[in-house]
Each structure stands twice: as structure tokens, then as C-alpha cells.
Scaffold this motif. Structure first.
Motif, mmCIF file in Angstrom:
data_model
loop_
_atom_site.group_PDB
_atom_site.id
_atom_site.type_symbol
_atom_site.label_atom_id
_atom_site.label_comp_id
_atom_site.label_asym_id
_atom_site.label_seq_id
_atom_site.Cartn_x
_atom_site.Cartn_y
_atom_site.Cartn_z
ATOM 1 N N GLY A 3 0.796 -1.334 0.114
ATOM 2 C CA GLY A 3 -0.230 0.137 0.095
ATOM 3 C C GLY A 3 1.095 1.277 -0.031
ATOM 4 N N PHE A 18 -1.909 2.801 -2.705
ATOM 5 C CA PHE A 18 -2.820 2.403 -1.921
ATOM 6 C C PHE A 18 -3.978 3.331 -1.292
ATOM 7 N N HIS A 55 -8.978 1.000 -0.747
ATOM 8 C CA HIS A 55 -8.866 0.070 -1.319
ATOM 9 C C HIS A 55 -8.266 -1.296 -1.277
ATOM 10 N N LEU A 56 -7.269 -1.068 -0.733
ATOM 11 C CA LEU A 56 -5.918 -1.771 -0.285
ATOM 12 C C LEU A 56 -6.471 -3.052 -0.251
ATOM 13 N N GLN A 88 -0.599 0.729 -9.925
ATOM 14 C CA GLN A 88 -1.422 -0.101 -9.047
ATOM 15 C C GLN A 88 -2.540 -1.013 -9.793
#
Length: 452
Positions: free
Chosen positions: A45, A50, A54-55, A106
Motif C-alpha cells: 500500500g 493504495f 482500496h488495499l 496499481q
């Protein structure tokens, strides 16, 4: 019927030993790969920016295809070749791991995790079905599956330890790259020691069944991980449709006659409970050690080292337990030992001296945990012809994947009902144990009624 102890020692040929080493090595690597990134999530992360909310998609991106496509790929292995599917899965794992290890953003990393999930859905049931078809039903298969259960649990533990060390010392990218050389070695050796399966007739795939069960499982995992009641309801509709399709299909993906077998039904229930409730306790133990007792991540990892070693011992002894007690008593007894040992966690307080009692209780519980895993795997895959082993092992692998997905969110929701962390952990443990013991009672009744 209850098995009796075979007086003759279980001996394997040199080729069988190498086959066992290759297939168990693959299963161990896949178990490590499953858990190694969970510990490295905070580092990932931070490295790729992140946000906290959203991780979770780093884990969910893997879980969706890993659980959703397991049953389908298990059957594809039956129809088109298990060794071919196994090697394809490992090759995809290598490519996905390289993609994740060198990801600079990502979307690339999440793509790598999705591909890793597909690779696990291919390779895991294929490896297990190759294991069951390489060893005839009886003491040799029991021994092989016992070692497989031990390495699964120790792989999860090793992955947790390695994930923390790699993230702290070498960087999170090595959590992806570590399995690349191992997978390449297995890919190179497998064709020389593992026989290819033969399809007796022209293969046919049940497309409507494949679509409904895959979409249903994807919605189920998504609904569980995201807390979406609508997704879970949609999954129920699709899985019900799958059941009706299988009853009428000429070449069903999952023949109803297999799903109706007591060994398949009760064995997989045992697997669902043992994996879900076992992984949940590992999660609760981690929170207890770090949030309540204030230990570091390294000390937390070491607390699971001794239970991990006990798990290996339980796996080695699993075949002997099956020989002495039979499948039913080993499965039910393992669940009972797991539940009663973990019940002792309710007595632990906020004193740091609780570290040692925790390790002892976890060790006892892990012994029962692995004994139950060995018994569930043997039970859920016994009495079936080789051409249906891919389906049976696909079902058992699916059970494992869904269980790990369900267990932690369930106990987290229960723990959140209490305002204090320790009280929440104690409440969640009680629910965990209750589910385990009720399942043990039901499985004992079901298998006894079926004279198993």
C-alpha cells in the motif's frame, strides 16, 4: 466402515517419492503464495499508494478467480488432462509473479493478482487430483494426503513469516518474486515424474453449468468480501440454477450423483468448517497479540512457529490416525480437538504472560486442525473413479478457498459487536468454537448414518 490398521509398513518406490516431492512442493508453494502477500499488504500500500479502503482489493483480486474458477478448472483437468492444466497453472503463476514483482502502478499489480488467482484455480485442484490418482486409495494415499495437509498449514504459516521478513528487509516485491525459481524447477521436473492423464472418450464440457457456477461463486466471494447482501442473493439464485442444470445435463460439470455422496457432502462440510474457523482463530490470535498484548509483528509470527511445527507432526501422523480410527472418527475428533483447544482462548487476559498459554493452546488446536484436514481430504475424495478425481479435488479445493474467504469476515463482524477489543475477541472465539462443535456433531451423525 471404520478402517483397521494395516500391519504392513507403507513403502513408496523411488519414482513415487519424487512424484510426492514435486506435487507436495507445488502445494506448499501455492500455500505460501496465498499468505505471503497478506502480511506485506501495508508495505504494498505504501509503495504503490493504495488508500486503506482500496488495499483490500489486493487480496480480493486474488480471491475472486481463485474461488470462482476452481470447480470449473477441476473438471477441465478431468476432461483435457490434469498434468497439462497443472503445468499451465504454474507457468501462469510465474508470469503473474514477475508482473507483480515489477509492477509500477496499481492496475498492473491488481492484474497480476487476478492472474495469480487464475493460476491457483488451475494448479491447486490439478495438483491434488494428480496426488490422489498417483497413489491408490488406501494407506499410501492417506500418507500422501496427510503430508499434503501438513504442508498446507505450514505453508500458510511460513508465508506469514516470510511476508513480514521480506517486506521489512528486502522489500515487498520479493513477496511476488520468491516463488518464481521454485515454480520453474517444478515445471521442468514434472513431465519426467508425473504421468499424464488419459481421457477415455471425446471430452465434452457443460457450458451452462460452467457459466452459472462460475458466476455464482464469483458473486458469492464478492458479496462476502464486500458485505453485499445483493451479491450474495444473486449468488444463491445462480447456484440454485446450477443445481437444476446439473440434474438434467447430458455431460454435467458436477454430476448430482457425486454431490449426493455422503463422503463428498459431509467431507466438504468438515473442510468448510475446519478451514473457516481455523483461519479465523489465526486472525483473532494475531489481533490479540498485537492489539491487546502489544507484541511486534515478528513476535506475533514466532508465536505461530511452534503450532506450525505441530501441524507438520499432525500431518505426518494423519495417515496412521486414519488407519486406527477411520475417516469419521478422525474428522470428528480433529474438529472437536480444534474447537475445545481454541475455547481455552476465552480464559486469556491482557497480561503479556499469556503469550505462552496462547502458544500451547494454538499448538493443541493446530494438531486437531490438521488431523481434520487430512480426514476431510481423504473422505471427500474416496470411493470415486480416477476420471472424477479432478471434480472431487476441485470441490475440496473450492471448499478451502470459500472457507478462508468466509471465516475472517464472520469473526470480524462478531468481534465488532463489542466495544473493547479483548471482549470482542472472546465473543468471536465462542461463536467460532460453537460452529466447530455443532458441525462436528452433525458430521458424526451423517457419516455414522451412512456407515462410514
Amino acid at each position: 466402515m471404520t478402517a483397521t490398521l494395516d500391519a504392513a509398513p507403507v513403502r513408496l518406490s523411488s519414482r513415487q517419492r519424487v512424484t510426492l516431492l514435486v506435487l507436495l512442493g507445488a502445494q506448499f508453494m501455492l500455500a505460501v503464495d496465498f499468505s505471503i502477500l497478506n502480511v506485506a499488504l501495508p508495505a504494498i500500500g505504501a509503495g504503490l499508494h493504495f488508500s486503506l479502503e482500496h488495499l483490500q482489493w489486493v487480496a480480493t483480486a486474488f480471491a475472486l478467480p481463485a474461488a470462482g474458477f476452481t470447480l470449473l478448472f477441476g473438471r477441465i483437468g478431468d476432461l483435457f488432462g490434469r498434468r497439462r492444466l497443472f503445468l499451465t497453472g504454474l507457468a501462469l503463476l510465474v508470469a503473474a509473479s514477475l508482473l507483480g514483482g515489477f509492477a509500477q502502478n496499481q492496475p498492473t499489480l491488481l492484474t497480476a493478482r487476478v492472474l495469480q488467482g487464475f493460476a491457483a484455480a488451475m494448479a491447486t485442484p490439478a495438483a491434488l487430483s494428480l496426488l490422489t490418482t498417483s497413489f491408490s486409495e488406501g494407506p499410501r494415499r492417506d500418507r500422501a494426503l496427510g503430508l499434503n495437509g501438513a504442508l498446507l498449514s505450514s505453508g500458510f504459516t511460513t508465508g506469514a513469516l516470510l511476508g513480514g521478513v521480506l517486506a521489512d528487509v528486502f522489500g515487498w516485491r520479493w513477496a511476488f518474486l520468491l516463488n518464481v525459481p521454485v515454480a520453474l524447477i517444478i515445471v521442468c521436473v514434472t513431465p519426467f515424474v508425473v504421468d499424464a492423464s488419459r481421457t477415455p472418450q471425446r471430452p465434452r464440457l457443460d457450458l451452462p453449468g460452467a457459466v452459472t457456477v462460475t458466476l455464482g461463486l464469483l458473486l458469492l466471494v464478492f458479496g462476502i468480501t464486500q458485505g453485499s447482501v445483493l451479491a450474495v442473493a444473486g449468488a444463491a439464485v445462480l447456484l440454485a440454477a446450477f443445481w437444476f442444470i446439473e440434474r438434467r445435463a447430458v455431460s454435467p460439470l458436477a454430476p448430482v450423483r457425486i454431490l449426493r455422496r455422503p463422503t463428498v457432502r459431509w467431507g466438504n462440510l468438515g473442510g468448510l468448517v475446519v478451514f473457516a474457523m481455523g483461519s479465523a482463530v489465526v486472525f483473532l490470535g494475531t489481533i490479540y497479540l498485537q492489539e491487546v498484548l502489544g507484541f511486534s509483528a515478528l513476535a506475533t509470527g514466532l508465536a505461530f512457529a511452534v503450532p506450525g511445527l505441530v501441524a507438520v507432526l499432525a500431518g505426518v501422523l494423519g495417515g496412521r490416525l486414519l488407519g486406527r480410527l477411520g475417516r469419521r472418527l478422525t474428522l470428528v475428533g480433529g474438529l472437536a480437538v480444534q474447537g475445545l483447544a481454541f475455547l481455552g482462548l476465552v480464559a486469556l487476559g491482557a497480561d503479556r504472560a499469556m503469550y505462552v498459554p496462547l502458544v500451547v493452546l494454538l499448538s493443541i488446536g493446530f494438531f486437531g486442525h490438521i488431523a481434520a484436514i487430512v480426514a476431510y481430504t481423504v473422505t471427500a475424495t474416496s470411493g470415486l473413479p480416477d476420471e472424477e478425481q479432478g471434480l472431487a479435488t476441485g470441490l475440496s479445493t473450492l471448499t478451502q478457498q470459500v472457507a478462508i474467504t468466509v471465516g475472517i469476515p464472520l469473526v470480524s463482524a462478531v468481534a465488532a459487536t463489542r466495544s473493547d477489543v479483548l471482549g470482542g475477541i472472546h465473543t468471536a472465539v465462542i461463536v467460532d468454537v460453537a460452529i466447530t462443535l455443532v458441525a462436528a456433531f452433525a458430521i458424526n451423525h451423517g457419516l455414522r448414518k451412512a456407515r462410514i
